[in-house]
Design a protein around this motif. Structure first.
Motif, PDB file in Angstrom:
ATOM      1  N   VAL A  10      12.639  21.386   7.708  1.00 36.30           N
ATOM      2  CA  VAL A  10      11.872  21.097   6.508  1.00 36.30           C
ATOM      3  C   VAL A  10      11.277  19.712   6.689  1.00 36.30           C
ATOM      4  O   VAL A  10      12.010  18.750   6.931  1.00 36.30           O
ATOM      5  CB  VAL A  10      12.752  21.110   5.238  1.00 36.30           C
ATOM      6  CG1 VAL A  10      11.923  20.769   4.008  1.00 36.30           C
ATOM      7  CG2 VAL A  10      13.465  22.441   5.070  1.00 36.30           C
ATOM      8  N   SER A  66       9.724  24.083  -4.497  1.00 35.13           N
ATOM      9  CA  SER A  66      10.363  22.914  -5.099  1.00 35.13           C
ATOM     10  C   SER A  66      11.634  22.622  -4.317  1.00 35.13           C
ATOM     11  O   SER A  66      12.109  23.456  -3.531  1.00 35.13           O
ATOM     12  CB  SER A  66      10.715  23.192  -6.564  1.00 35.13           C
ATOM     13  OG  SER A  66      11.779  24.144  -6.635  1.00 35.13           O
ATOM     14  N   ARG A  67      12.198  21.477  -4.541  1.00 32.37           N
ATOM     15  CA  ARG A  67      13.454  21.114  -3.889  1.00 32.37           C
ATOM     16  C   ARG A  67      14.536  22.155  -4.218  1.00 32.37           C
ATOM     17  O   ARG A  67      15.281  22.589  -3.342  1.00 32.37           O
ATOM     18  CB  ARG A  67      13.886  19.716  -4.332  1.00 32.37           C
ATOM     19  CG  ARG A  67      15.226  19.298  -3.771  1.00 32.37           C
ATOM     20  CD  ARG A  67      15.562  17.873  -4.117  1.00 32.37           C
ATOM     21  NE  ARG A  67      14.995  17.050  -3.062  1.00 32.37           N
ATOM     22  CZ  ARG A  67      14.404  15.896  -3.253  1.00 32.37           C
ATOM     23  NH1 ARG A  67      14.310  15.382  -4.442  1.00 32.37           N
ATOM     24  NH2 ARG A  67      13.930  15.216  -2.235  1.00 32.37           N
ATOM     25  N   ASP A  68      14.624  22.563  -5.474  1.00 25.86           N
ATOM     26  CA  ASP A  68      15.623  23.560  -5.869  1.00 25.86           C
ATOM     27  C   ASP A  68      15.386  24.897  -5.176  1.00 25.86           C
ATOM     28  O   ASP A  68      16.335  25.567  -4.775  1.00 25.86           O
ATOM     29  CB  ASP A  68      15.615  23.757  -7.390  1.00 25.86           C
ATOM     30  CG  ASP A  68      16.214  22.567  -8.135  1.00 25.86           C
ATOM     31  OD1 ASP A  68      16.965  21.770  -7.514  1.00 25.86           O
ATOM     32  OD2 ASP A  68      15.940  22.432  -9.344  1.00 25.86           O
ATOM     33  N   GLU A  69      14.107  25.286  -5.021  1.00 31.75           N
ATOM     34  CA  GLU A  69      13.802  26.542  -4.329  1.00 31.75           C
ATOM     35  C   GLU A  69      14.163  26.458  -2.851  1.00 31.75           C
ATOM     36  O   GLU A  69      14.670  27.437  -2.280  1.00 31.75           O
ATOM     37  CB  GLU A  69      12.321  26.882  -4.493  1.00 31.75           C
ATOM     38  CG  GLU A  69      11.955  27.308  -5.905  1.00 31.75           C
ATOM     39  CD  GLU A  69      10.462  27.440  -6.133  1.00 31.75           C
ATOM     40  OE1 GLU A  69      10.080  28.276  -6.967  1.00 31.75           O
ATOM     41  OE2 GLU A  69       9.673  26.704  -5.488  1.00 31.75           O
ATOM     42  N   ILE A  70      13.927  25.310  -2.230  1.00 27.54           N
ATOM     43  CA  ILE A  70      14.316  25.140  -0.821  1.00 27.54           C
ATOM     44  C   ILE A  70      15.827  25.274  -0.690  1.00 27.54           C
ATOM     45  O   ILE A  70      16.321  25.953   0.212  1.00 27.54           O
ATOM     46  CB  ILE A  70      13.811  23.796  -0.261  1.00 27.54           C
ATOM     47  CG1 ILE A  70      12.291  23.847  -0.085  1.00 27.54           C
ATOM     48  CG2 ILE A  70      14.494  23.463   1.066  1.00 27.54           C
ATOM     49  CD1 ILE A  70      11.652  22.524   0.280  1.00 27.54           C
ATOM     50  N   HIS A  71      16.553  24.664  -1.595  1.00 28.43           N
ATOM     51  CA  HIS A  71      18.016  24.774  -1.559  1.00 28.43           C
ATOM     52  C   HIS A  71      18.456  26.227  -1.742  1.00 28.43           C
ATOM     53  O   HIS A  71      19.276  26.734  -0.969  1.00 28.43           O
ATOM     54  CB  HIS A  71      18.645  23.902  -2.637  1.00 28.43           C
ATOM     55  CG  HIS A  71      18.443  22.447  -2.415  1.00 28.43           C
ATOM     56  ND1 HIS A  71      18.710  21.518  -3.378  1.00 28.43           N
ATOM     57  CD2 HIS A  71      17.989  21.733  -1.362  1.00 28.43           C
ATOM     58  CE1 HIS A  71      18.433  20.306  -2.930  1.00 28.43           C
ATOM     59  NE2 HIS A  71      17.990  20.419  -1.706  1.00 28.43           N
ATOM     60  N   VAL A  93      16.174  14.792   3.794  1.00 31.71           N
ATOM     61  CA  VAL A  93      16.381  16.221   4.006  1.00 31.71           C
ATOM     62  C   VAL A  93      17.656  16.464   4.814  1.00 31.71           C
ATOM     63  O   VAL A  93      18.375  17.437   4.579  1.00 31.71           O
ATOM     64  CB  VAL A  93      15.142  16.899   4.641  1.00 31.71           C
ATOM     65  CG1 VAL A  93      14.966  16.489   6.096  1.00 31.71           C
ATOM     66  CG2 VAL A  93      15.228  18.396   4.511  1.00 31.71           C
ATOM     67  N   GLU A  96      20.548  15.980   2.362  1.00 27.95           N
ATOM     68  CA  GLU A  96      20.642  17.148   1.483  1.00 27.95           C
ATOM     69  C   GLU A  96      21.244  18.338   2.217  1.00 27.95           C
ATOM     70  O   GLU A  96      22.064  19.068   1.661  1.00 27.95           O
ATOM     71  CB  GLU A  96      19.262  17.505   0.931  1.00 27.95           C
ATOM     72  CG  GLU A  96      18.745  16.492  -0.065  1.00 27.95           C
ATOM     73  CD  GLU A  96      17.315  16.763  -0.503  1.00 27.95           C
ATOM     74  OE1 GLU A  96      16.691  17.752  -0.035  1.00 27.95           O
ATOM     75  OE2 GLU A  96      16.808  15.978  -1.317  1.00 27.95           O
ATOM     76  N   HIS A 100      24.824  20.410   1.561  1.00 25.36           N
ATOM     77  CA  HIS A 100      24.902  21.862   1.410  1.00 25.36           C
ATOM     78  C   HIS A 100      25.748  22.517   2.502  1.00 25.36           C
ATOM     79  O   HIS A 100      25.755  23.735   2.637  1.00 25.36           O
ATOM     80  CB  HIS A 100      23.489  22.462   1.388  1.00 25.36           C
ATOM     81  CG  HIS A 100      22.822  22.295   0.071  1.00 25.36           C
ATOM     82  ND1 HIS A 100      22.197  21.129  -0.310  1.00 25.36           N
ATOM     83  CD2 HIS A 100      22.712  23.141  -0.980  1.00 25.36           C
ATOM     84  CE1 HIS A 100      21.721  21.273  -1.521  1.00 25.36           C
ATOM     85  NE2 HIS A 100      22.018  22.463  -1.952  1.00 25.36           N
TER      86      HIS A 100
END
Length: 176
Positions: A10, A66-71, A93, A96, A100
């Protein structure tokens, strides 16, 4: 299973983030582990389309998430974040991805050495070119307008092999 290892990249600025070297290295990994997958989320330069399309394991996504969608859609499905960058100021990134639970393959560029402990939570590779000399600015730092051209002139063959080896190790054994 490790054989189904999912890699994730990413980042904006595909070329200065080591994207070309990543695609070349992953192609060789895919030949050995055809169930491996690489998701690439970036502004993808058109000159690399043929390279990406020549490997069924590479899946390119425009950075419209969005950041949440990438997660939710990518990090939750991935095993390893790959960030073979030549220019990085922090590496959010990577942090993050670590949060995760992903293993990391990153270059030893600026703050990334603070996030990855080689052999413990990922692999730390030496980049073939960088804007940093450790944590101090390198020559390229003061000439950022030419960094893409400098990268284009840099032989990344050895780096691609190191990247391939790190990905191959994690694709066949996610344990450190």
């Amino acid at each position: 299973t490790p054989e189904n290892c999912r890699f994730l990249f990413v980042g904006t600025q595909f070329e200065i983030k080591g994207g070309e070297a990543l695609l070349k290295a992953f192609q060789r990994v895919y030949e050995q582990v055809p169930s491996a997958r690489l998701d690439v989320i970036t502004h993808f330069p058109s000159k690399y389309i043929d390279l990406a399309e020549s490997c069924a394991g590479i899946h390119v996504h425009e950075p419209r998430f969005s950041r949440d969608e990438i997660h939710a859609q990518f990090m939750s499905q991935a095993d390893v974040m790959v960030l073979p960058t030549y220019a990085e100021s922090f590496g959010m990134v990577a942090l993050e991805a670590l949060a995760h639970g992903l293993a990391l393959i990153v270059t030893d560029v600026y703050a990334l050495r603070e996030i990855v402990e080689d052999g413990k939570n990922g692999r730390l590779l030496t980049p073939p070119i960088s804007i940093w000399d450790g944590v101090l600015p390198a020559r390229n730092f003061h000439d950022l307008k030419h960094i893409k051209a400098d990268i284009g002139k840099t032989d990344t063959t050895l780096f691609e092999r190191q990247l391939e080896k790190a990905m191959q190790e994690l694709a066949t054994n996610l344990e450190f």
